[in-house]
Enzyme design. Structure first.
Site, PDB file in Angstrom:
ATOM      1  N   ASP A  14       0.827  -1.209   0.000  1.00  0.00           N
ATOM      2  CA  ASP A  14       0.000   0.000   0.000  1.00  0.00           C
ATOM      3  C   ASP A  14       0.864   1.264   0.000  1.00  0.00           C
ATOM      4  O   ASP A  14       1.999   1.254   0.488  1.00  0.00           O
ATOM      5  CB  ASP A  14      -0.906  -0.021   1.239  1.00  0.00           C
ATOM      6  CG  ASP A  14      -2.032   0.986   1.127  1.00  0.00           C
ATOM      7  OD1 ASP A  14      -2.458   1.304  -0.010  1.00  0.00           O
ATOM      8  OD2 ASP A  14      -2.494   1.480   2.177  1.00  0.00           O
ATOM      9  N   ASN A  62     -10.860  -2.754  -5.238  1.00  0.00           N
ATOM     10  CA  ASN A  62     -10.161  -1.746  -6.059  1.00  0.00           C
ATOM     11  C   ASN A  62     -10.882  -1.406  -7.366  1.00  0.00           C
ATOM     12  O   ASN A  62     -10.553  -0.406  -8.015  1.00  0.00           O
ATOM     13  CB  ASN A  62      -8.710  -2.163  -6.342  1.00  0.00           C
ATOM     14  CG  ASN A  62      -7.806  -2.090  -5.126  1.00  0.00           C
ATOM     15  OD1 ASN A  62      -6.845  -2.841  -4.996  1.00  0.00           O
ATOM     16  ND2 ASN A  62      -8.093  -1.182  -4.196  1.00  0.00           N
TER      17      ASN A  62
HETATM   18  C1  IPE Z   1      -5.142  -2.751  -0.148  1.00  0.00           C
HETATM   19  O1  IPE Z   1      -4.899  -1.412  -0.324  1.00  0.00           O
HETATM   20  C2  IPE Z   1      -5.165  -3.475  -1.472  1.00  0.00           C
HETATM   21  C3  IPE Z   1      -3.884  -3.620  -2.144  1.00  0.00           C
HETATM   22  C4  IPE Z   1      -2.704  -3.272  -1.673  1.00  0.00           C
HETATM   23  C5  IPE Z   1      -3.960  -4.261  -3.432  1.00  0.00           C
HETATM   24  P1  IPE Z   1      -6.091  -0.358  -0.490  1.00  0.00           P
HETATM   25  O2  IPE Z   1      -5.466   0.981  -0.523  1.00  0.00           O
HETATM   26  O3  IPE Z   1      -6.916  -0.750  -1.655  1.00  0.00           O
HETATM   27  O4  IPE Z   1      -6.937  -0.606   0.822  1.00  0.00           O
HETATM   28  P2  IPE Z   1      -7.842   0.428   1.620  1.00  0.00           P
HETATM   29  O5  IPE Z   1      -8.750   1.076   0.611  1.00  0.00           O
HETATM   30  O6  IPE Z   1      -6.912   1.413   2.253  1.00  0.00           O
HETATM   31  O7  IPE Z   1      -8.560  -0.413   2.630  1.00  0.00           O
HETATM   32  C1  IPE Z   2      -1.712   0.170  -3.243  1.00  0.00           C
HETATM   33  O1  IPE Z   2      -1.473   1.532  -3.316  1.00  0.00           O
HETATM   34  C2  IPE Z   2      -1.789  -0.451  -4.601  1.00  0.00           C
HETATM   35  C3  IPE Z   2      -3.144  -0.825  -5.002  1.00  0.00           C
HETATM   36  C4  IPE Z   2      -4.190  -0.799  -4.257  1.00  0.00           C
HETATM   37  C5  IPE Z   2      -3.288  -1.276  -6.367  1.00  0.00           C
HETATM   38  P1  IPE Z   2      -2.670   2.554  -3.302  1.00  0.00           P
HETATM   39  O2  IPE Z   2      -3.104   2.817  -4.717  1.00  0.00           O
HETATM   40  O3  IPE Z   2      -3.762   2.124  -2.402  1.00  0.00           O
HETATM   41  O4  IPE Z   2      -1.954   3.841  -2.749  1.00  0.00           O
HETATM   42  P2  IPE Z   2      -2.523   4.832  -1.657  1.00  0.00           P
HETATM   43  O5  IPE Z   2      -2.875   4.007  -0.464  1.00  0.00           O
HETATM   44  O6  IPE Z   2      -3.708   5.508  -2.258  1.00  0.00           O
HETATM   45  O7  IPE Z   2      -1.385   5.756  -1.402  1.00  0.00           O
HETATM   46 MG    MG Z   3      -4.161   2.403  -0.432  1.00  0.00          MG
END
Ligand code: IPE
Ligand code: IPE
Ligand code: MG
Length: 232
Positions: A14, A62
């Site tokens: 993340d 996502n």
């Molecule tokens: C978790 O991250 C999913 C992945 C790393 C693929 P998210 O950014 O999607 O999760 P939330 O929205 O903070 O729960």
């Molecule tokens: C995690 O990074 C990767 C995916 C969920 C694909 P994020 O896209 O959630 O990045 P932040 O949390 O918004 O910084």
């Molecule tokens: Mg995230």
């Protein structure tokens, strides 16, 4: 000091979007940088002797992101595997996919299936990409398959136990992870490996995933191990 490494380590990668924003870049550029960091983490995991590395790359939640970002994330595996697969073959890496791949766009599905197929005889580290993965979906689809088997009298209801249900999970051939790391500062599980995390150690790091590297990974493993030896 000899590090006692987990057999199966999983990472909730993340912080890509915030990493991009902090640098005045786009979220997608953050995802690209995250993919580069992923390779470093795979190499560090090989060096450490980790046998299975699960990487949470796209969650079932996502899909609710802006369309452009979802499209970018669906295209990224095509770019990533095209470039990295020869190196993965050299390093004897076996690719595995965990998640609902049937629902993915054709080009994404194709590259994932091809990567699994091309690396299927490799005997080095298993790199398991959780792609279109949701823990609730995982449990639900397993329960549906078991019900189907019971209805067709292939399984007797009284034989349905934890071990049997596990056989129907997306992760069926993999042991549970001993360690789950989440980068990016949030202290959430975000629908990751809900069944499989029942005994996992959880480690939360504030580092955005694109900045995560082998040295930081070694530090995490050292910290979790030290905590155990202090507690003993
Ligand atoms: C978790 O991250 C999913 C992945 C790393 C693929 P998210 O950014 O999607 O999760 P939330 O929205 O903070 O729960
Ligand atoms: C995690 O990074 C990767 C995916 C969920 C694909 P994020 O896209 O959630 O990045 P932040 O949390 O918004 O910084
Ligand atoms: Mg995230």
């Amino acid at each position: 000091m000899n590090l006692c490494v987990p057999n199966h380590m999983a990472i909730i990668m993340d912080g890509n979007g915030r990493w991009g924003k902090r640098r005045g870049l786009t979220r997608s550029q953050g995802h690209y940088a995250g993919a580069q960091a992923m390779e470093k983490i795979i190499d560090a995991s090989i060096e450490l002797g980790i046998k299975i590395l699960t990487l949470y790359a796209f969650s079932s939640e996502n899909w609710s992101r802006p369309k452009d970002e979802v499209n970018y994330l669906m295209d990224l595996p095509v770019k990533f595997f095209k470039k990295k697969l020869p190196g993965f073959m050299k390093r004897n890496i076996k690719i595995n996919i965990t998640g609902n791949i049937a629902e993915l766009p054709e080009h994404t599905k194709k590259v994932l299936i091809e990567s699994v197929d091309k690396t299927k005889n490799n005997r080095g580290i298993i790199v398991n990409f959780a792609f279109n993965y949701g823990g609730r979906d995982d449990i639900l689809q397993a329960v549906q398959k078991v019900i189907h088997e019971v209805q067709n009298k292939h399984i007797d209801l009284c034989n349905v136990d934890e071990q049997l249900l596990e056989h129907y999970l997306y992760t069926k051939q993999l042991p549970d992870p001993e360690l789950i790391i989440r980068t990016g500062g949030e202290k959430r599980i975000s629908n990751f490996l809900l069944w499989q995390c029942s005994n996992s150690e959880l480690y939360f790091s504030d580092i955005y995933f694109p900045d995560f590297n082998g040295e930081l990974l070694k530090q995490v493993i050292y910290d979790t191990q030290r905590k155990h030896s202090i507690a003993e």
